[in-house]
Design an enzyme around this catalytic site. Structure first.
Site, PDB file in Angstrom:
ATOM      1  N   GLU A  85       0.826  -1.210   0.000  1.00 22.59           N
ATOM      2  CA  GLU A  85       0.000   0.000   0.000  1.00 22.59           C
ATOM      3  C   GLU A  85       0.857   1.255   0.000  1.00 22.59           C
ATOM      4  O   GLU A  85       0.597   2.203  -0.755  1.00 22.59           O
ATOM      5  CB  GLU A  85      -0.927   0.009   1.216  1.00 22.59           C
ATOM      6  CG  GLU A  85      -1.902   1.174   1.241  1.00 22.59           C
ATOM      7  CD  GLU A  85      -2.836   1.152   0.048  1.00 22.59           C
ATOM      8  OE1 GLU A  85      -2.725   2.058  -0.812  1.00 22.59           O
ATOM      9  OE2 GLU A  85      -3.647   0.224  -0.044  1.00 22.59           O
ATOM     10  N   ASP A  89       0.966   4.031  -3.077  1.00 22.23           N
ATOM     11  CA  ASP A  89       0.543   5.418  -2.870  1.00 22.23           C
ATOM     12  C   ASP A  89       1.613   6.412  -3.290  1.00 22.23           C
ATOM     13  O   ASP A  89       1.331   7.391  -3.992  1.00 22.23           O
ATOM     14  CB  ASP A  89       0.178   5.632  -1.400  1.00 22.23           C
ATOM     15  CG  ASP A  89      -1.116   4.943  -1.006  1.00 22.23           C
ATOM     16  OD1 ASP A  89      -1.786   4.405  -1.899  1.00 22.23           O
ATOM     17  OD2 ASP A  89      -1.443   4.936   0.187  1.00 22.23           O
ATOM     18  N   SER A 287      -7.444   1.922  -3.834  1.00 21.49           N
ATOM     19  CA  SER A 287      -6.176   2.432  -3.318  1.00 21.49           C
ATOM     20  C   SER A 287      -5.293   2.955  -4.442  1.00 21.49           C
ATOM     21  O   SER A 287      -4.405   3.782  -4.193  1.00 21.49           O
ATOM     22  CB  SER A 287      -5.423   1.330  -2.567  1.00 21.49           C
ATOM     23  OG  SER A 287      -6.105   0.934  -1.408  1.00 21.49           O
TER      24      SER A 287
END
Length: 373
Positions: A85, A89, A287
């Protein structure tokens, strides 16, 4: 050379920065650190990014646009196992919001075995200089958090809005969701902070075909629906009423039509290439959509700041006043819901819907509208 050719072959069919920049008409537009423009990601649950993976990602995928390949500022812990994650990002907010100084803000610990959102927000409240944007790809089911806690968190979101900080949250990857009370009783499952009226929530799309980078359809995993806690804010009442009055809806027992509806907008959320531990990996989910949109908002902020205007700040009133700057997504299956009972979630419709929001950004139109404010 063989290593490079293998990577080119692997990524030919997936989503990477050049694909997104082409689809959303960003082209080679980049930002800068001028006029104190900035952006950031918030991380939880021991998610740490790799500086070496970021450099390699930009070396491989950033050849078509000027970019930075280092995080400008780190706050909080970033030691330990590299997180998918966290890498996703930073690699994508820095690819769409290219050349904009980026903060990696990490908060350790837990709140009721989940993300310590309030602790993070209180740290922000006690910090003088903040990034102008936060992209956040975390969330929990509303029912797993106390109403008191969520309302306290919302107070801090409102404070950030007053300070001119844009906060974008991923809408989740469970479609409308499904909470089973027992074998025969269930309801849809809204997530928080995606359901907060004081953040901008980003849903997900995907290309209509594997070898196309043009038309999008809704991704049926895209989180969306209606809060069970927070009333529908005024800025979206007219828009959502149109959807409710013109679209075939699930049975009213599954959701509360009078409450905050989400997502607000969306972007590509499938087949993304990232680098983690120096290995190419293909990932999906809202995400991926959230830092994509956040980076483009960062570019708009930069152009506003150049002209002596303030950053956009809390985005939702602007979004609902400018529905035409988004590609309206009208293709795709209904969102997922209680699949064990073949219960579908919400249908995609013209204009706003609880799968894709208003749709995905068309950067030139987004910029033009942002400069008119």
């Amino acid at each position: 050379k063989q290593w490079y050719q293998r990577r080119v072959a692997i990524t030919a069919g997936g989503v990477h920065p050049d694909v997104l920049r082409k689809r959303y008409n960003v082209s080679d537009h980049v930002g800068s650190a001028e006029f104190n423009n900035s952006q950031g990601t918030a991380q939880f649950l021991n998610q740490h990014y790799s500086a070496s993976d970021l450099k390699e990602f930009m070396h491989f995928f950033g050849k078509g646009f000027q970019h930075l390949d280092e995080i400008s500022k780190e706050v909080g812990p970033n030691k330990g196992k590299i997180g998918l994650e966290a890498n996703l990002d930073v690699q994508y907010i820095m690819s769409l919001g290219a050349n904009i100084p980026t903060t990696f803000w990490s908060t350790g610990g837990l709140h009721d075995k989940q993300e310590p959102f309030l602790e993070w927000l209180l740290d922000l409240s006690n910090t003088t200089e903040l990034p102008l944007i936060f992209s956040v790809s975390y969330g929990d089911h509303e029912r797993t958090l106390s109403e008191e806690y969520m309302r306290r968190v919302n107070v801090e979101f409102q404070k950030l809005g007053l300070r001119g900080v844009s906060v974008l949250f991923a809408s989740g990857d469970d479609g409308a969701g499904c909470h089973y009370f027992n074998d025969t009783a269930y309801t849809f499952e809204p997530d928080f902070p995606a359901s907060s009226p004081y953040v901008t929530t980003v849903g997900g799309t995907e290309f209509v075909g594997y070898f196309t980078d043009r038309d999008e359809k809704g991704n049926d995993i895209s989180g969306g629906g209606f809060s069970n806690i927070f009333k529908m804010p005024k800025y979206q009442q007219e828009t959502v009423a149109k959807y409710l009055n013109t679209t075939a809806l699930p049975d009213s027992k599954y959701f509360n039509r009078n409450m905050r509806a989400y997502p607000d907008v969306s972007a590509m959320s499938d087949d993304f290439w990232i680098i983690i531990d120096r290995v190419l990996m293909n990932v999906a989910g809202t995400s991926a959509a959230t830092p994509t949109v956040a980076g483009m908002i960062g570019l708009v902020n930069g152009e506003r700041l150049k002209r002596g205007k303030p950053q956009l700040g809390f985005l939702n009133p602007f979004i609902y006043q400018n529905p035409d700057v988004w590609y309206d997504i009208m293709l795709g299956d209904p969102s997922q819901a209680c699949w064990l009972d073949d219960l579908e979630g919400y249908k995609i419709a013209e204009g706003w819907d609880p799968v894709t929001g208003f749709g995905s950004p068309n950067y030139p139109d987004l910029l033009a509208a942002g400069l008119k404010m």
